[in-house]
Structures are given as structure tokens and as C-alpha cells.
Design an enzyme around this catalytic site. Structure first.
Site, short mmCIF file in Angstrom:
data_model
loop_
_atom_site.label_atom_id
_atom_site.label_comp_id
_atom_site.label_asym_id
_atom_site.label_seq_id
_atom_site.Cartn_x
_atom_site.Cartn_y
_atom_site.Cartn_z
N HIS A 198 15.60 13.64 -11.01
CA HIS A 198 16.24 14.72 -10.37
C HIS A 198 15.44 15.87 -11.11
CE1 HIS A 198 18.29 12.95 -7.37
NE2 HIS A 198 19.69 12.54 -8.04
N GLU A 439 2.42 -5.99 4.56
CA GLU A 439 2.53 -6.11 3.15
C GLU A 439 2.48 -7.06 2.47
OE1 GLU A 439 6.10 -3.81 2.18
OE2 GLU A 439 7.24 -5.06 3.89
N ASP A 463 3.11 -2.83 -1.89
CA ASP A 463 3.43 -4.08 -1.86
C ASP A 463 2.24 -5.01 -1.44
OD1 ASP A 463 5.98 -4.10 -2.84
OD2 ASP A 463 7.09 -3.85 -0.73
N CYS A 510 0.91 3.45 4.68
CA CYS A 510 2.10 4.47 4.45
C CYS A 510 2.30 4.14 2.82
CB CYS A 510 3.45 4.05 5.23
SG CYS A 510 3.97 2.32 4.88
#
Length: 575
Positions: A198, A439, A463, A510
Site C-alpha cells: 500500500h 497457463e 504461470d 495477460c
């Protein structure tokens, strides 16, 4: 990690969290709360300690809400961080455990707060998923806030800096960075944290360069010490001489010039120099208003990582809640495709609201689609919500962790049965497509057959590389074996893309490789015409696409496929 000595200066090497260049004086920010001593209370004191805990809890919620409202005026996404922290303060399990320790075990309130949160933190810090382990900072931040309020101490932060500095810290918490003035912070360097923390998200929103993973940083530096930071390389130089300062100031000018030029491509169409359209899709996680702003300069949603809807909460999201979230995204993108990846959890991706079985090999275990098959009730709830939302846009359902045709047939049967059920209920549905993530090598090697069974595919390069190279991508020791430019990887991508293209079925990429600007021309040469990425990568990728022709990309791919090692290919692309 301590680097080398060069005459008068020292080089420290860490990891890039937010790119950028800076030169300035170090301000050491060392906010450590005092760890309470193990202490117990006498019989009859339980009520007062419980009342004090409830009071500091209310004070914490008020303070976090004040910060949230202040931050929301600047950045909605940053404000959500403090909404998440409020949810931690009100966490059901924590708020059962702390009172129980006070009432039953006679722990003092401060010791109960410290120890109960420490139990949660141990679990979060030990997970292999960096996205989850870095959420530990939120729990640590909330614990520090509760203990500060318990002891009646003043708020600490970085909002009162007098001059521009490089902030150095062991780790920055969200509350530390909430009130930052970007004009007073040249860079942030920390021992802990990463690009998905964060604190990094907030630094990124301000455009502040940040380097993390600088081992034992605080033992090497001094207050006010001059430093030069290259967050592109993850490098910090202490006590730089005049030559280094000149070099870094020049690099800083070039960085901002390059960044400014790159941003001019943001709203472009994503076309090659020879006029071929390359689709640029968006990776999303939260469906927040801030995240969906990128819809105005992207062609679709390439992957909606729906597992993030399920994380950091006390109960699974209900059908109606999911429906509203999916509907929001579909309405935003209208006729443009929204690829909704079904729940991808299990193994190393834990849920706070559900206990999952421990596995010795989590990446090879019951995760993603396999988990959904093991819990059809959870899977069906998500499918119902998604199909109901299909009425409001162009839904493409994507199945992760597919390894065989059996997986595809089983999932499609569940989807079909759910569709029939909704139609019998009279629910309005739209048209939708069903596709898969490529993947696992087993599915890639039969892509020609698979392409006849599904409507589309997306290559999950992270992956796919992990399984192809048998290298755990979460294990830093195995990093040399995780080779995204391995010749076998390129051949597998090339053949998979060709099989889907020949079948007239769209295929995209992606994973991280799809936003690697060095690799994009090569991937175009291998036949890809759709790339999905985070919003921050869009302008840079469009710029690379605009500078290449299909012919040149194919030449590049042909030469790369002739090379024998990942190192040779990487060197070739860099040159």
C-alpha cells in the site's frame, strides 16, 4: 544488500518499487512503537480494560475515517486503503479474541492487542503470495494505531517535512504516507515492502521514486546524509561525489523527458507503424472508480482478477454483491469485451474468511478451477452473478488453471446448467463467451484441439513460465530458473497463438511478459495482436507498438527463435 565501495561513496542495491531518479538529503523516519511487556490484570480489572479497548477502537475508527475523507479528495483508490484498515479494526475474529484474552486469560488490554495481532501477522508474513504477505503492513499499522491510542500518544506522520528529502525507513505504513506532500519527498527508500504494498501504491500515485528491499539500510545511513537514488535500477548511492550528482541529475532530466513523451501515447489507438491495430486491454482487481478511469484509453478488460473481491473479508461475497460489481464493469465498457476470470484461489492464495487445506506443493494442488470444482456452491454463485450481469455488456468468462479437455467440458456443463436455471427463473441474460487461460503446458500442447472447444484464450505468461521451467516464481532462490524468454516458452507461445488464430479464435497475453516493452515487438512477431496489462503500462506499450512494423516484428521473432538460451534472447532484445 551492501554493494561495492568506490572511493568516497557506497552503493546499496535493492528492488524497484516505483521508477524514478532523485538526489538529496536523507531523512530517517524510524517510527517504532514500544512492544508492551507480557502483563496480566487482577480479577475485577477486566471491565475497565475491556472498556478502554472499546474506546481506543472507536478512536481508531474515527481517526481512520478522518484520514479517508481527506485522502478521498485527492485519490479514491488511496482512500480505499483506509476503508480496508477500518474493516481490520472491526474484524469479527480479532474482536472476539481480544476480549476473550482480557476476560478469560486476564491479559492486560495492550498485551492482548499486541499478541492477537501478532498471531495474524505471523500467518500473513509467512504466505508465499507477495500480494497477501504485503497486506501484513495494514494489520501492523492498525495495531500500532491501537497501541498509540491506548497509551495516549500523539499522531506521528510525514506531513510536516520542512524541505525536500529522501525518506529512509525500515518500512512505511499506509498511515505514514497518507499525508505526504509530493513536493517535500524526493524519493522513498526502505528495508521492507515491495511494488504491490500500500505504501508503494501511494508513492506511485504521487509519482515519488521508491526502492525497497535494501537490507540493513538503517545501519548504513546517517541523518542528513547525501544520497542519489536510481529507482529504475533499484540503486542507492551514499555520499555521491560531484560527478555522480551531475550524472544523476542528467538521468533525472532524461527520465522526466522520456516519461512526458511516453504519456503522449496514452490516448492513442495502439497501432503499429504500418497501421495494424493491436488491442490494448486492462487488468483490473477492484472495479473501483479510480481503476475504471483507464477504460477511456483501453479497448477492453483483458482480465478481471475476481479473487480480490473475496480477499480480506470476514465472509464470502454473496451473489447480489458480485452481480453489482460485475454489472458496474460491464456497463463501463459497454460493447467492449470484459474478460472475467473465475475465482483463482487455493494453494498459496488464502482467504481470511475460509480455511483451506494445507498443501506441500500449492502451485500443483487444488487451486483456481480445481478449487471451484471442489466447491461447486461457491463456483455456481459466481457464475450466476456473472451471467446475470452479462445482460449489461459484453461478458467473456475465462477459466483459470485448465489442464485438460475434461476440465473444459466439466466447467462448460456447470455454466450451461446455471444458464438454464437462470432462464427458468426469468432472469434477463445477455450473450457471453467462454474461454480459458493457457497457463499449463499440457493445454498449450493441444491448443489446436482446444481452440475448437472454446471461444477465446489468454496466455497467462507468469504461470505458463513457472510450470514450463519447473521454477516457483515466488521463490527468490529459484529466480534464475524462471526464464520468461526461454526458447521453449517462445515456441509454445508461437504454436498456441497460431492454433487459435487458424481456428479464427481470439487469443491474448495477460502476464508480466505482455507489458515488458522489450518483449512486446517479439510477441507481435509471434502473432499476438492483443495485450492485457496494468493501467500504468499502457502508454509505454502503445509507444513501443507505434515504433514497430509487423514485418520488422516478424524478423525479430524469427531471429529470436534461432537462439539457444534465454540469456542470448534477452541480450538480443536489449541490443
Amino acid at each position: 544488500m551492501l554493494g561495492s565501495f568506490f572511493i568516497a561513496y557506497m552503493i546499496l542495491k535493492g528492488k524497484r518499487a516505483v521508477p524514478g531518479i532523485a538526489v538529496g538529503s536523507i531523512y530517517i523516519y524510524n517510527k517504532e512503537f514500544n512492544i508492551p511487556a507480557e502483563s496480566f490484570i487482577l480479577t475485577g480489572q477486566e471491565k475497565s480494560h475491556l472498556e478502554q479497548y472499546n474506546l481506543v477502537k472507536k478512536q481508531a475508527l474515527d481517526e481512520l475515517e478522518e484520514i479517508r475523507l481527506s485522502v478521498e479528495k485527492i485519490d479514491i483508490r488511496k482512500a480505499e486503503i483506509f476503508t480496508a484498515q477500518k474493516e481490520i479494526v472491526e474484524d469479527i475474529i480479532i474482536n472476539e479474541e481480544i476480549p476473550a484474552k482480557i476476560l478469560n486469560d486476564k491479559w492486560s488490554g495492550d498485551w492482548a492487542i499486541y499478541q492477537v495481532y501478532e498471531t495474524v501477522l505471523c500467518v500473513l508474513r509467512n504466505t508465499q503470495d507477495p500480494l497477501i504477505s504485503e497486506r501484513a503492513a495494514d494489520f501492523d499499522d492498525v495495531r500500532g494505531l491501537l497501541l498509540r491510542l491506548w497509551y495516549g500518544e500523539k499522531t506521528q506522520g510525514l506531513s510536516d517535512l520542512k524541505e525536500p528529502v529522501i525518506i529512509a525507513a525500515r518500512e512505511l505504513m499506509p498511515s505514514d504516507t497518507a499525508g505526504l506532500s509530493s513536493g517535500k519527498v524526493l524519493a522513498i527508500i526502505t528495508e521492507r515492502g515491495g511494488g504491490t504494498s500500500h505504501a508503494a501504491i501511494i508513492a506511485k500515485s504521487y509519482g515519488i521514486p521508491a526502492v525497497s528491499g535494501l537490507d540493513a539500510l538503517l545501519s548504513y545511513i546517517k541523518q542528513g546524509q547525501l544520497a542519489a537514488v536510481d529507482a529504475e535500477e533499484g540503486t542507492v548511492i551514499l555520499d555521491p561525489d560531484e560527478d555522480v550528482i551531475r550524472e544523476y541529475n542528467k538521468k533525472r532530466e532524461l527520465f522526466f523527458k522520456e516519461k512526458s513523451e511516453t504519456q503522449t501515447f496514452l490516448h492513442g489507438r495502439g497501432c503499429t507503424a504500418c497501421g495494424v491495430k493491436i488491442d490494448i486491454a486492462l487488468n483490473i482487481t477492484s472495479a473501483s472508480d479510480d481503476e475504471l478511469k483507464a477504460s477511456c484509453y483501453t479497448d477492453s478488460v483483458g482480465v478481471f482478477r475476481t479473487e480480490f473481491i473475496y480477499m480480506n473479508r470476514s465472509a464470502l461475497p454473496a451473489e447480489d454483491e458480485q452481480f453489482e460489481i460485475y454489472k458496474k464493469v460491464l456497463e463501463c465498457f459497454k460493447e467492449r469485451p470484459v474478460i472475467l476470470r473465475t475465482l483463482d484461489i487455493g494453494g498459496d492464495k488464502k482467504l481470511s474468511c475460509m480455511e483451506l487445506p494445507r498443501e506441500d506443493n500449492p502451485f500443483l494442488g487444488i487451486r483456481a478451477l480445481r478449487f471451484c470444482f471442489s466447491r461447486p456452491d461457491i463456483f455456481k454463485t459466481q457464475i450466476r452473478a456473472a451471467l446475470r450481469a452479462s445482460f449489461y455488456g459484453n461478458l467473456w468468462l475465462m477459466l483459470p488453471m485448465v489442464s485438460s479437455l475434461d476440465d473444459i467440458h466439466k466447467a462448460k456443463k456447470i455454466i450451461s446448467d446455471t444458464q438454464e436455471e437462470l432462464e427458468k427463473e426469468g432472469k434477463p441474460l445477455g450473450r457471453f463467451k467462454t474461454g480459458i487461460m493457457v497457463e499449463i503446458p499440457s493445454i498449450a500442447l493441444i491448443a489446436q484441439i482446444v481452440a475448437r472447444e472454446v471461444d477465446f484464450a489468454s496466455i497467462g505468461s507468469n504461470d505458463l513460465c513457472q510450470y514450463l521451467c519447473a521454477a516457483d516464481r515466488m521463490n527468490s532462490a529459484a529466480e534464475p530458473y524462471y526464464q520468461s524468454l526461454h526458447p521453449a516458452m517462445l515456441r509454445l507461445i508461437k504454436d498456441t497463438v497460431a492454433d487459435f488464430t487458424d481456428a479464427g479464435k481470439p487469443i491474448s497475453i495477460c502476464g508480466e511478459l505482455g507489458s515488458d516493452t522489450k518483449a512486446v515487438p517479439l510477441l507481435i512477431g509471434l502473432g499476438l495482436r492483443k495485450f492485457s496489462m496494468e493501467a500504468r503500462s499502457v502508454a509505454a506499450v502503445k509507444r513501443v507498438i507505434a515504433g514497430v512494423t509487423i514485418e520488422k516484428a516478424q524478423e525479430l521473432a524469427k531471429k529470436a527463435l534461432e537462439l539457444k538460451t534465454a540469456g542470448e534472447i534477452e541480450k538480443f532484445l536489449s541490443e
